[in-house]
Design a protein around this motif. Sequence first.
Motif, PDB file in Angstrom:
ATOM      1  N   VAL A  95     -21.816 -63.167 140.191  1.00 62.82           N
ATOM      2  CA  VAL A  95     -21.470 -61.792 139.825  1.00 62.82           C
ATOM      3  C   VAL A  95     -19.977 -61.557 140.081  1.00 62.82           C
ATOM      4  CG1 VAL A  95     -21.838 -59.349 140.349  1.00 62.82           C
ATOM      5  CG2 VAL A  95     -23.790 -60.887 140.157  1.00 62.82           C
ATOM      6  N   ASP A  96     -19.346 -60.961 139.085  1.00 55.95           N
ATOM      7  CA  ASP A  96     -17.900 -60.756 139.107  1.00 55.95           C
ATOM      8  C   ASP A  96     -17.525 -59.704 140.168  1.00 55.95           C
ATOM      9  OD1 ASP A  96     -15.391 -61.212 137.433  1.00 55.95           O
ATOM     10  OD2 ASP A  96     -15.512 -59.030 137.434  1.00 55.95           O
ATOM     11  N   PRO A  97     -16.497 -59.962 140.961  1.00 55.77           N
ATOM     12  CA  PRO A  97     -16.131 -58.958 141.983  1.00 55.77           C
ATOM     13  C   PRO A  97     -15.421 -57.741 141.403  1.00 55.77           C
ATOM     14  CG  PRO A  97     -14.656 -60.849 142.101  1.00 55.77           C
ATOM     15  CD  PRO A  97     -15.697 -61.195 141.071  1.00 55.77           C
ATOM     16  N   ALA A  98     -15.155 -57.744 140.101  1.00 53.70           N
ATOM     17  CA  ALA A  98     -14.502 -56.623 139.414  1.00 53.70           C
ATOM     18  C   ALA A  98     -13.180 -56.284 140.094  1.00 53.70           C
ATOM     19  CB  ALA A  98     -15.455 -55.437 139.320  1.00 53.70           C
TER      20      ALA A  98
ATOM     21  N   PHE B  13     -20.851 -59.352 134.671  1.00 53.73           N
ATOM     22  CA  PHE B  13     -19.547 -58.672 134.673  1.00 53.73           C
ATOM     23  C   PHE B  13     -19.694 -57.168 134.855  1.00 53.73           C
ATOM     24  CE2 PHE B  13     -18.552 -62.657 132.592  1.00 53.73           C
ATOM     25  CZ  PHE B  13     -17.394 -63.014 133.263  1.00 53.73           C
ATOM     26  N   TRP B  14     -20.868 -56.704 135.143  1.00 55.95           N
ATOM     27  CA  TRP B  14     -21.201 -55.286 135.350  1.00 55.95           C
ATOM     28  C   TRP B  14     -21.230 -54.483 134.064  1.00 55.95           C
ATOM     29  CZ3 TRP B  14     -22.515 -53.917 140.317  1.00 55.95           C
ATOM     30  CH2 TRP B  14     -22.073 -54.768 141.339  1.00 55.95           C
ATOM     31  N   THR B  15     -20.326 -54.808 133.125  1.00 53.48           N
ATOM     32  CA  THR B  15     -20.146 -53.938 131.962  1.00 53.48           C
ATOM     33  C   THR B  15     -20.300 -54.690 130.638  1.00 53.48           C
ATOM     34  OG1 THR B  15     -17.765 -54.302 132.210  1.00 53.48           O
ATOM     35  CG2 THR B  15     -18.643 -52.257 133.110  1.00 53.48           C
ATOM     36  N   GLY B  16     -20.910 -55.848 130.636  1.00 53.99           N
ATOM     37  CA  GLY B  16     -21.056 -56.615 129.394  1.00 53.99           C
ATOM     38  C   GLY B  16     -19.725 -57.236 129.011  1.00 53.99           C
TER      39      GLY B  16
ATOM     40  N   ASP C  29      -9.118 -65.963 134.988  1.00 53.78           N
ATOM     41  CA  ASP C  29     -10.283 -66.765 135.331  1.00 53.78           C
ATOM     42  C   ASP C  29     -10.992 -67.268 134.054  1.00 53.78           C
ATOM     43  OD1 ASP C  29     -12.763 -67.411 136.814  1.00 53.78           O
ATOM     44  OD2 ASP C  29     -13.495 -65.678 135.689  1.00 53.78           O
ATOM     45  N   PRO C  30     -11.296 -68.568 133.970  1.00 50.12           N
ATOM     46  CA  PRO C  30     -11.815 -69.120 132.712  1.00 50.12           C
ATOM     47  C   PRO C  30     -13.144 -68.519 132.253  1.00 50.12           C
ATOM     48  CG  PRO C  30     -11.727 -70.822 134.445  1.00 50.12           C
ATOM     49  CD  PRO C  30     -11.068 -69.602 134.999  1.00 50.12           C
ATOM     50  N   VAL C  31     -14.015 -68.169 133.189  1.00 50.63           N
ATOM     51  CA  VAL C  31     -15.318 -67.603 132.768  1.00 50.63           C
ATOM     52  C   VAL C  31     -15.083 -66.257 132.085  1.00 50.63           C
ATOM     53  CG1 VAL C  31     -17.621 -66.918 133.541  1.00 50.63           C
ATOM     54  CG2 VAL C  31     -16.395 -68.728 134.747  1.00 50.63           C
ATOM     55  N   ARG C  32     -14.244 -65.468 132.713  1.00 44.43           N
ATOM     56  CA  ARG C  32     -13.900 -64.168 132.138  1.00 44.43           C
ATOM     57  C   ARG C  32     -13.202 -64.372 130.784  1.00 44.43           C
ATOM     58  NH1 ARG C  32     -10.731 -61.211 136.687  1.00 44.43           N
ATOM     59  NH2 ARG C  32     -12.583 -60.381 137.664  1.00 44.43           N
ATOM     60  N   HIS C  33     -12.296 -65.330 130.759  1.00 47.44           N
ATOM     61  CA  HIS C  33     -11.530 -65.550 129.532  1.00 47.44           C
ATOM     62  C   HIS C  33     -12.456 -65.907 128.371  1.00 47.44           C
ATOM     63  CE1 HIS C  33      -8.690 -67.168 126.632  1.00 47.44           C
ATOM     64  NE2 HIS C  33      -7.847 -66.319 127.189  1.00 47.44           N
ATOM     65  N   THR C  34     -13.410 -66.773 128.661  1.00 43.95           N
ATOM     66  CA  THR C  34     -14.315 -67.214 127.598  1.00 43.95           C
ATOM     67  C   THR C  34     -15.151 -66.049 127.091  1.00 43.95           C
ATOM     68  OG1 THR C  34     -14.410 -69.343 128.669  1.00 43.95           O
ATOM     69  CG2 THR C  34     -16.151 -68.882 127.084  1.00 43.95           C
ATOM     70  N   ARG C  35     -15.686 -65.272 128.022  1.00 45.70           N
ATOM     71  CA  ARG C  35     -16.538 -64.148 127.582  1.00 45.70           C
ATOM     72  C   ARG C  35     -15.743 -63.182 126.693  1.00 45.70           C
ATOM     73  NH1 ARG C  35     -21.015 -60.348 129.533  1.00 45.70           N
ATOM     74  NH2 ARG C  35     -21.919 -62.093 130.653  1.00 45.70           N
TER      75      ARG C  35
END
Length: 659
Positions: free
Chosen positions: A12-15, A433-436, A614-620
């Motif tokens: 889970v993303d720390p936002a 990511f909490w918000t899609g 961050d690569p996971v965030r970037h990909t999404r």
Amino acid sequence: MPLPVPVLPEGVDPAWLPPAAFRAVGSGRTLIRGSGPLVETVHGEVAEACRRFGGRVVRDAEPEGGAYDLVLDLGVHDLGDEDFTLARQGGTTAVTASGGRGLLYGLFHVVRLGEAAFTGERERERHHPALALRMLDHWDNVAVHPVMGQVERGYAGGSLFWEDGRARGDLERVRAYGRLLAACGINAVAVNNVNVHETEAHLLTDRIGEVAAIAEALQPYGIRTHLSVSFAAPVLLGGLPTADPLDEGVRGWWAEATGAVYEAIPDFGGYVVKADSEGQPGPFAYGRSHADGANLLAAALEPYGGTVHWRAFVYDHCQDWRDRGTDRARAAYDHFVPLDGAFADNAVLQVKHGPIDFQVREPVSPLIGAMPGTRLAVELQVTQEYTGQQRHVCWLGPMWSEVLRFPAEQGSSVGELTRGGLIAVSNAGDDPFWTGHPLAQANLYTFGRLAWRPDAEPGEVLDEWIGLTFGPGPEAGLHAVFDGSWRTYEKYTAPLGVGFMVQPGHHYGPSVDGYEYSPWGTYHFADRDGIGVDRSVATGTGYAGQYAKPWAELYESPDTCPDELLLFFHHVSYGHTLHSGKTVIQHIYDTHFEGVAEVEEARELWASLAGLVDPVRHTRVAERYEEQLRSAREWRDQINSYFFRKSGVPDERGRRVHP
Ligand code: GCV
């Protein structure tokens, strides 16, 4: 005992609260003074930061000169419960507060400032929220609804609160949610949908224990819990023959039910009610007014200091499209302005910011400013029902800021008139990511910060969020990705304030005539000659006359009406010349081509940030940009073709419009 910081489930993303954001706080020596549950929360936060970054925290010592880098002092400082002061002198940064919430907000403010909080000297500043209530409404269902799913208009997975038909057993993530909300200033949450279905109605009575468990998880971060209730509860739950607000039995039922709620949740915030709206029950069934209805619940809540939030979203959703005299935009004003002054002190009228329904462009609701004797709360929509459903980047800070700064009445801005608080429909769910869409977190954060300070510069709030969430590196690129995204979205969707060209039901993607012959009251009246709704007093529905001066005069004539709202207020020909110098039809073509080009640019910009985020965030986000671009092209092509076919006027620049 310090309260441990909530542990996020794996993945889970720390936002906006990544551990790195606490480096400055966690590297030094901190003294915490005072007692109470929220002081333990503050202690837990600082202790966790120190554990990571090597600092030290002590409790209740004397603040000897220079011995501490940070002093967080809860005492008698003559401040409001949520206020705090910040100063820095002789190498010590000092936060003082009179209430636990104030201390917590002071700590998060220091976190936001980072190193800057620990350098130089700082005169004592006092921080005070402009609005006492800063609330999120969750449209979460307990039982999965056959049409709306678990979260109505939710684009971020399931509910954070409810799972498998009941409150989650493990509420650690709810605690983490409360922490994120507190860090941007939010202090209240309504935990269920305003459309109260059968299962959810029971939360008020036999299932209040589940609400209490959620409330308990939110309390350590200063969040009060509110509940959406059914106006028909006395009938549905109490077996009474009526829910008539003037009936003594009904009044007694609400008093008793509310007493039991407060036994379970002593700091319960109050009720949210959607009545006589889109099929929800209400006082009209008994020939009573909405003030009668709201005051019934206000009376039940009053002994405990609770508030009823009564929604003004009352209109005829079974309208005949042939009837051009009925105008949905007029409805809230027509229903509620005659009731000004009739609402109890602890009844707040909750008004959507625009007269229709959270479109990408609407005028400010004329109700705001027209009810000086009533406590109003303005409702925004953080969940992106009509603004890309968290598949498109559409940062709404500039739109909300325009609304909040709008001088609705005699120089008072909407932000000043929203005395009952600022409320928004949440965009959060159990998505990692909490918000899609990871970038939709910015909307949630921005809402909280604007609720604290409605006149804040949205761009500064955005930079604050970027700094906390991403750390140093990608700031400039990220800012550019967000900055014009609302206007870009506006460009490739419904033009010039006309609204509602979405697919019926789920509201994603274009369907120009999707609602044109429906009962919902959302029409654009395009024909071969022109488009728009005549809402003038002289020849139209009279809606423009609901505004105070100067707005009534400004909106009345197409000559003075701002371009971006022209089709909301007027039916004009495709050849009508805008203030911009373009014709309406050419504006439609130009904005739709531009909007898609802007999405293409933003997508490229995002691609160039790989390696900086961050690569996971970037990909999404990269995946979502593909969908945004596909959808924007679809919008462009459908809208351009539709208007070319209606008008027969070609694009003067000869670009490809499908015939
Ligand atoms: C919760 C719009 C939405 C509905 C929502 C309603 C409301 O009509 O589409 O899903 O219902 O607003 O605000 O009550």
